[in-house]
Design a protein around this motif. Structure first.
Motif, PDB file in Angstrom:
ATOM      1  N   UNK A 160      -4.139 -45.119  29.177  1.00 51.41           N
ATOM      2  CA  UNK A 160      -2.793 -45.667  29.011  1.00 51.41           C
ATOM      3  C   UNK A 160      -2.558 -46.952  29.803  1.00 51.41           C
ATOM      4  N   UNK A 161      -3.482 -47.312  30.701  1.00 50.23           N
ATOM      5  CA  UNK A 161      -3.246 -48.525  31.494  1.00 50.23           C
ATOM      6  C   UNK A 161      -4.489 -49.367  31.772  1.00 50.23           C
ATOM      7  N   UNK A 179      -7.505 -51.168  29.899  1.00 49.10           N
ATOM      8  CA  UNK A 179      -8.115 -51.511  28.605  1.00 49.10           C
ATOM      9  C   UNK A 179      -9.624 -51.262  28.551  1.00 49.10           C
ATOM     10  N   UNK A 180     -10.339 -51.531  29.642  1.00 48.41           N
ATOM     11  CA  UNK A 180     -11.784 -51.309  29.652  1.00 48.41           C
ATOM     12  C   UNK A 180     -12.117 -49.829  29.524  1.00 48.41           C
ATOM     13  N   UNK A 181     -11.371 -49.009  30.223  1.00 44.95           N
ATOM     14  CA  UNK A 181     -11.602 -47.562  30.124  1.00 44.95           C
ATOM     15  C   UNK A 181     -11.240 -47.054  28.734  1.00 44.95           C
ATOM     16  N   UNK A 182     -10.148 -47.543  28.167  1.00 46.65           N
ATOM     17  CA  UNK A 182      -9.764 -47.142  26.806  1.00 46.65           C
ATOM     18  C   UNK A 182     -10.868 -47.524  25.820  1.00 46.65           C
ATOM     19  N   UNK A 203      -3.429 -47.010  25.049  1.00 48.01           N
ATOM     20  CA  UNK A 203      -2.663 -46.242  24.072  1.00 48.01           C
ATOM     21  C   UNK A 203      -1.215 -46.064  24.507  1.00 48.01           C
ATOM     22  N   UNK A 204      -0.335 -46.076  23.528  1.00 48.93           N
ATOM     23  CA  UNK A 204       1.061 -45.721  23.749  1.00 48.93           C
ATOM     24  C   UNK A 204       1.085 -44.244  24.127  1.00 48.93           C
TER      25      UNK A 204
END
Length: 110
Positions: free
Chosen positions: A9-10, A12-15, A24-25
């Motif tokens: 959720x905060x 970007x690299x991990x997402x 993600x929202x």
């Protein structure tokens, strides 16, 4: 604040590491959008009495999410109110993916 510290959720690299295109929202926000649809539609005289939300797909920043509802039933009840039953959807505008589904009941003055 939802106190959800999941990095998708905060960060970007991990997402991206988890296979997502961006952060993600949070699921709570999908529900909040559907609540807002109900409260804006019902006005000051209405009361949201029941809401059930099921988040089906993720959304990311920049996605345009469209909320819509359909009346599925109306009941007249005592105490000067009627009940309106609704099916609600939240879809991602770019590809019409359903991100969340919900059912709601709203009490409205007769």
């Amino acid at each position: 604040m939802t106190w959800n510290t999941h990095r998708i959720h905060f960060d970007p690299d991990y997402a991206a590491h988890e296979g997502y295109p961006d952060v993600l929202v949070q699921s709570h926000l999908h529900g909040a959008f559907l609540v807002t649809l109900c409260t804006e539609w019902m006005g000051a005289g209405g009361r949201l009495t029941r809401l059930g939300v099921s988040v089906r797909r993720y959304a990311v920043p920049g996605d345009v999410l469209v909320c819509a509802g359909e009346v599925t039933g109306v009941e007249q009840v005592e105490e000067g109110h009627g009940l309106v039953h609704l099916n609600l959807t939240e879809t991602r505008e770019s590809d019409n993916t359903v991100c969340a589904l919900a059912t709601a009941t709203i009490a409205l003055p007769l």
